[in-house]
Design a protein around this motif. Structure first.
Motif, PDB file in Angstrom:
ATOM      1  N   ASN A   1      -1.930   1.244   5.673  1.00  0.00           N
ATOM      2  CA  ASN A   1      -2.110   1.165   4.228  1.00  0.00           C
ATOM      3  C   ASN A   1      -2.109  -0.297   3.807  1.00  0.00           C
ATOM      4  O   ASN A   1      -1.184  -1.041   4.130  1.00  0.00           O
ATOM      5  CB  ASN A   1      -0.971   1.926   3.531  1.00  0.00           C
ATOM      6  CG  ASN A   1      -1.167   2.042   2.036  1.00  0.00           C
ATOM      7  OD1 ASN A   1      -1.736   1.151   1.394  1.00  0.00           O
ATOM      8  ND2 ASN A   1      -0.677   3.147   1.476  1.00  0.00           N
ATOM      9  N   GLU A   2      -3.137  -0.704   3.089  1.00  0.00           N
ATOM     10  CA  GLU A   2      -3.235  -2.109   2.685  1.00  0.00           C
ATOM     11  C   GLU A   2      -2.112  -2.511   1.746  1.00  0.00           C
ATOM     12  O   GLU A   2      -1.666  -3.666   1.751  1.00  0.00           O
ATOM     13  CB  GLU A   2      -4.584  -2.350   2.002  1.00  0.00           C
ATOM     14  CG  GLU A   2      -4.822  -3.808   1.635  1.00  0.00           C
ATOM     15  CD  GLU A   2      -6.165  -4.034   0.985  1.00  0.00           C
ATOM     16  OE1 GLU A   2      -6.183  -4.286  -0.231  1.00  0.00           O
ATOM     17  OE2 GLU A   2      -7.186  -3.917   1.690  1.00  0.00           O
ATOM     18  N   ASP A   3      -1.586  -1.566   0.953  1.00  0.00           N
ATOM     19  CA  ASP A   3      -0.574  -1.918  -0.036  1.00  0.00           C
ATOM     20  C   ASP A   3       0.813  -2.066   0.572  1.00  0.00           C
ATOM     21  O   ASP A   3       1.464  -3.106   0.411  1.00  0.00           O
ATOM     22  CB  ASP A   3      -0.540  -0.854  -1.140  1.00  0.00           C
ATOM     23  CG  ASP A   3      -1.758  -0.960  -2.053  1.00  0.00           C
ATOM     24  OD1 ASP A   3      -2.497  -1.965  -1.952  1.00  0.00           O
ATOM     25  OD2 ASP A   3      -1.971  -0.026  -2.866  1.00  0.00           O
ATOM     26  N   ASP A   4       1.290  -1.031   1.261  1.00  0.00           N
ATOM     27  CA  ASP A   4       2.667  -1.092   1.772  1.00  0.00           C
ATOM     28  C   ASP A   4       2.747  -1.356   3.271  1.00  0.00           C
ATOM     29  O   ASP A   4       3.841  -1.362   3.843  1.00  0.00           O
ATOM     30  CB  ASP A   4       3.406   0.199   1.438  1.00  0.00           C
ATOM     31  CG  ASP A   4       2.737   1.432   2.040  1.00  0.00           C
ATOM     32  OD1 ASP A   4       1.866   1.277   2.916  1.00  0.00           O
ATOM     33  OD2 ASP A   4       3.085   2.561   1.622  1.00  0.00           O
ATOM     34  N   ARG A   5       1.603  -1.508   3.933  1.00  0.00           N
ATOM     35  CA  ARG A   5       1.531  -1.837   5.367  1.00  0.00           C
ATOM     36  C   ARG A   5       2.158  -0.762   6.248  1.00  0.00           C
ATOM     37  O   ARG A   5       2.620  -1.053   7.359  1.00  0.00           O
ATOM     38  CB  ARG A   5       2.212  -3.187   5.652  1.00  0.00           C
ATOM     39  CG  ARG A   5       1.632  -4.332   4.868  1.00  0.00           C
ATOM     40  CD  ARG A   5       0.271  -4.718   5.381  1.00  0.00           C
ATOM     41  NE  ARG A   5      -0.415  -5.639   4.488  1.00  0.00           N
ATOM     42  CZ  ARG A   5      -1.452  -6.401   4.839  1.00  0.00           C
ATOM     43  NH1 ARG A   5      -1.896  -6.342   6.067  1.00  0.00           N
ATOM     44  NH2 ARG A   5      -2.036  -7.198   3.968  1.00  0.00           N
ATOM     45  N   GLN A   6       2.168   0.458   5.785  1.00  0.00           N
ATOM     46  CA  GLN A   6       2.682   1.571   6.570  1.00  0.00           C
ATOM     47  C   GLN A   6       1.535   2.245   7.322  1.00  0.00           C
ATOM     48  O   GLN A   6       0.402   2.280   6.850  1.00  0.00           O
ATOM     49  CB  GLN A   6       3.375   2.593   5.671  1.00  0.00           C
ATOM     50  CG  GLN A   6       4.638   2.067   5.005  1.00  0.00           C
ATOM     51  CD  GLN A   6       5.665   1.628   6.029  1.00  0.00           C
ATOM     52  OE1 GLN A   6       6.022   2.388   6.928  1.00  0.00           O
ATOM     53  NE2 GLN A   6       6.150   0.391   5.889  1.00  0.00           N
ATOM     54  N   PRO A   7       1.817   2.783   8.518  1.00  0.00           N
ATOM     55  CA  PRO A   7       0.750   3.444   9.280  1.00  0.00           C
ATOM     56  C   PRO A   7       0.251   4.694   8.568  1.00  0.00           C
ATOM     57  O   PRO A   7       1.024   5.412   7.924  1.00  0.00           O
ATOM     58  CB  PRO A   7       1.429   3.801  10.604  1.00  0.00           C
ATOM     59  CG  PRO A   7       2.894   3.832  10.292  1.00  0.00           C
ATOM     60  CD  PRO A   7       3.115   2.799   9.222  1.00  0.00           C
ATOM     61  N   LEU A   8      -1.038   4.945   8.687  1.00  0.00           N
ATOM     62  CA  LEU A   8      -1.661   6.128   8.109  1.00  0.00           C
ATOM     63  C   LEU A   8      -1.856   7.149   9.233  1.00  0.00           C
ATOM     64  O   LEU A   8      -2.797   7.058  10.026  1.00  0.00           O
ATOM     65  CB  LEU A   8      -2.994   5.767   7.447  1.00  0.00           C
ATOM     66  CG  LEU A   8      -2.883   4.839   6.222  1.00  0.00           C
ATOM     67  CD1 LEU A   8      -4.256   4.492   5.688  1.00  0.00           C
ATOM     68  CD2 LEU A   8      -2.036   5.484   5.133  1.00  0.00           C
TER      69      LEU A   8
END
Length: 804
Positions: A29-36
């Motif tokens: 995720n570009e916003d929170d840098r969490q894996p999708l």
């Protein structure tokens, strides 16, 4: 919303591909840098909407797309509620893995529209820096040694000393499974005639090595890849290869009362066993060679300026045993780690016997001098290697490390006798004993990082070699053939440290490879004080760049340009001050003052491929500085002795053209033809040999244009029968002080498979016309020499192998 289909359906589609290139990366995720998690990756052909394969991300957002054939693709990354991202990817043949890095998806409230993908047509890519050959397909050499296979390869020649000649030079580094090994003398060409071809999977010829490889090997690299079973459970093979050599003689023996060996019987049993589970692989590889051989059969005629003629023959009759065992395991304690531990034991022992009688002015009834020698020599090594491979999460992202220790030895006892005529005594025996152990410590570490467009390679290496040699002489000081005293010990040490970086990149119309290797080398050679030579010690630091540029004209045509710088370091064997007395009046001795020779290589290659064949050609130019070779001089203190010593001769140039052609003419007939024409130029040089007293010599500038050609016809008949006929021809060529005459020969091989390819029979006949012997003419100061070596090249072998 074509690309938001059920993720598992896409995953199932991915299983239908064929393994070629593996693409990996991570989606977050570009916003929170969490894996999708469970993001969809769809792979479509460029310029179409045709789905090729796909996959989904795991709990870390990582994905792997295997099995991509060469071509151009668009990767479409999508996740519900996020804007899709498209990446254009080129899958070539230079890189087995590519890492697209981190893919950022941006949240979106808009409904995803259908994405139309555009692109260009698929491109094929194949490496021009190396050529790979399957040993099983080279029928004519399958029952012999590695050398019997190598001699069939395009552009390769084997000389009478069992050395590989590549494009006119014997400065070829030989690797085992991509690494330097004690089995071949750490990159040199030691022991190749004793490695059975049945143990080998394939052979690679690398004429333009990258910075990843040790800088040794001016002419290139030959990489020998051993077989390795991936079958689960127990598997292996057992083989037996009886044979006979030298059934005809090219020239009648001189009347010494001890004829050269003929009808030489040979037998080579082998046994290989593998056991593999999910985490463990254990392997055993072994072979034994028992044979009679004629490795040298030298007829030498010396013509002196005073009109005298002397003839001699050195028929090196050899009885030989050779045993090799490799035992080890691969262990995968976790998906990231692979540990390999193996030991290698190699022992070879032989006895050489002959009589060397000297006849003057064509009088074969009254020999001028009578000599005989009996040599017993054992050589071998024990090697232990520990390897560790660490796999990062991205496929192809690896760190490979290796620690190696080797103890080798050479134990040679040489008895030289003379039994008249007068004034020599009836029996006199001189004896030399050389004990030459070798200790080798080596560390290497290689790092590979896949990139979106290629890969980055980097690494380091260190090696230390130590050889303390003792030389014992037993003789009668008042009446001996060993007229020179060289002391009783020597010590040779070599230190080598290197680092490298190499980048490989593939693009739509071009491939680029560039690298740099930096090496430090330190050499010391010490020995007992003697009046002929002084101790030598030196070190140097040097850079070895490499560049390759490839233009992919279209699917079938490629043009490449290469440049690299290489070195050939003289080893202890050609520095050694203790002479060889194979021929008591041809004294072979090293030169401790010898220095490395460096070469700069330029090459342009072109390859055209079609459905049933291919055409390959290259133009190359090599400039060699501090070129070294053997020179012949007459002993000023003993006129009957000729000295054969090494020296640096200054500059040499080698340029030429190579052509390879392959065509499947009929369903059962495949033809391969190759030719190499080159021009060797040795510039004029004046030098000095210090042994036994300082003596000047000169070499005139010499140029010639030799060539060699090979033609292989292979016929695939019914019921698993394959017949292969190989013809080869080598033209005359100049050597440092003379000329080597032309030669040629024909090899035949037949292979038949039974029981579902589990049982295999191979029959080979090498040099059936017995015409591959070597002939040279040498011009020296005050003499000239005609040299003929009709050694054993004619061998018939029947090999049987059962696979289980």
């Amino acid at each position: 919303m074509k690309y938001l289909i059920f993720p598992f359906l896409i995953f199932i589609l991915s299983l239908s591909g064929f393994s070629q290139t593996t693409i990996s990366g991570r989606v977050i995720n570009e916003d929170d840098r969490q894996p999708l998690i469970n993001s969809t990756i769809a792979v479509v052909k460029s310029g179409t909407n045709e789905l090729v394969t796909g996959t989904v991300t795991n709990e870390q957002g990582r994905f792997v797309v295997p099995d991509l054939l060469p071509g151009e693709y668009d990767f479409v990354f999508s996740y519900i509620g996020f804007e899709p991202v498209k990446r254009h990817v080129i899958s070539g043949s230079l890189n087995k893995t590519l890492d697209l890095g981190t893919i950022l998806l941006k949240p979106s409230q808009l409904e995803l529209a259908e994405i139309n993908v555009t692109g260009e047509k698929q491109k094929l890519s194949s490496a021009l820096d190396r050529k790979s050959y399957s040993v099983e397909e080279l029928i004519s050499g399958a029952t012999g040694s590695v050398l019997d296979v190598v001699k069939l390869l395009p552009g390769v020649v084997i000389d009478q000393e069992s050395r590989i000649i590549l494009r006119g030079s014997d400065k070829v580094a030989v690797l085992i499974d991509g690494k330097q090994s004690s089995l071949t003398g750490f990159g040199s060409q030691k022991g190749l005639e004793n490695i059975p071809a049945s143990q080998i999977e394939k052979i690679e010829v690398i004429t333009n090595p990258s910075a990843k490889y040790d800088a040794a090997g001016m002419a290139g690299i030959v990489n020998i890849v051993f077989k390795k079973s991936e079958q689960k459970g127990f598997s292996g093979d057992v083989g037996l290869a009886p044979g006979i050599g030298m059934i005809t003689k090219r020239k009648k023996d001189l009347p010494t009362g001890m004829p050269s060996y003929s009808d030489n019987l040979k037998i080579t049993p082998s046994f290989n066993l593998h056991y593999k589970t999910e985490k463990l692989r254990i392997f055993w590889q072994s072979y034994l060679i028992n044979q009679k051989r004629l490795p040298n059969n030298e007829f030498t005629t010396r013509f002196y300026d005073n009109g005298n003629i002397t003839e001699s023959q050195v028929a090196e009759n050899r009885s030989q045993n050779h045993f090799n065992l490799k035992l080890g395991l691969d262990w995968n304690p976790s998906p990231e780690h692979t540990i390999t531990l193996f030991g290698l034991y190699d022992y070879e022992w032989h006895i050489d016997t002959t009589r060397v009688w000297y006849f003057g002015n064509r009088d074969y009834l009254s020999p001028l001098r009578k000599w005989g020698f009996y040599e017993s020599e054992g050589t071998g090594f024990t090697n232990i290697t520990l390897q560790h491979k660490f796999k990062f999460q991205q496929p192809g992202h690896e760190l490979n490390s290796q620690i190696l220790f080797t103890k080798g030895w050479e134990d040679e006892t040489y008895n030289l006798s003379q039994d008249g005529p007068p004034p020599y005594p009836v029996i006199r025996t001189d004896k030399t004993w050389v004990m030459a152990p070798e200790y080798v410590y080596m560390l290497t570490s290689d790092y590979t990082k896949p990139l979106p467009f290629g890969r980055l390679e980097a690494g380091l290496s260190g090696r230390y070699r130590h050889m303390p040699i003792t030389y014992t002489v037993t003789k009668d000081p008042s009446n001996t053939a060993l007229i020179y005293n060289f002391g009783d010990w020597s010590e040779w040490n070599e230190q080598l440290a290197g680092v490298y970086a190499n980048l490989v990149a593939e693009f739509i119309k071009a491939d680029i490879e560039a690298g740099m290797r930096a090496e430090y080398t330190g050499v010391s050679y010490k020995f007992a004080p003697n009046p002929y030579f002084t101790e030598n010690e030196y070190d140097y630091f040097s850079l070895f760049p490499n560049i390759r540029l490839t233009w992919k004209v279209n699917k079938s045509n490629k043009i490449s340009f290469f440049y690299n710088r290489r070195v050939d370091r003289p080893g202890e064997d050609i520095l050694r001050i203790f002479p060889k007395y194979d021929d008591p009046e041809l004294l072979k001795i090293g030169n401790p003052s010898l220095r490395p020779q460096f070469t700069q290589n330029f090459e342009i290659t072109y390859r055209y491929m079609w459905q049933t064949g291919s055409f390959y050609t290259s133009l190359y130019h090599k400039t060699i500085n501090d070129y070294y070779t053997r020179v012949y001089i007459q002993d000023p203190l003993h006129s009957e002795i000729t000295i054969k010593a090494y020296d640096n001769l200054g500059k040499a140039i080698n340029m030429g053209a190579e052509i390879n052609f392959e065509q499947k003419i009929l369903k059962l007939w495949k033809l391969s033809a190759s030719a190499n024409i080159y021009r060797n130029t040795i510039f004029g040089h004046s030098g000095q040999i210090l042994f036994p007293v300082p003596q000047n010599y000169s070499v005139e500038k010499r140029s010639d244009t030799p060539f060699f050609a090979k033609l292989i016809n292979q016929f695939s008949l019914n019921h698993g029968t394959v017949i292969e006929v190989t013809a080869q021809y080598f033209s005359a060529k100049n050597i440092a002080q003379g000329k080597e005459l032309s030669r040629g020969g024909i090899d035949i091989g037949v292979k038949k498979s039974f029981a579902g390819n589990k049982l295999e029979l191979n029959f080979t006949a090498s040099d059936i016309t017995n015409t591959m012997g070597l002939q040279q003419r040498i011009e020296g100061e005050g003499f000239r020499v005609e040299y003929q070596n009709f050694y054993e090249t004619q061998i018939f072998t029947l090999a049987m192998r059962y696979k289980f």
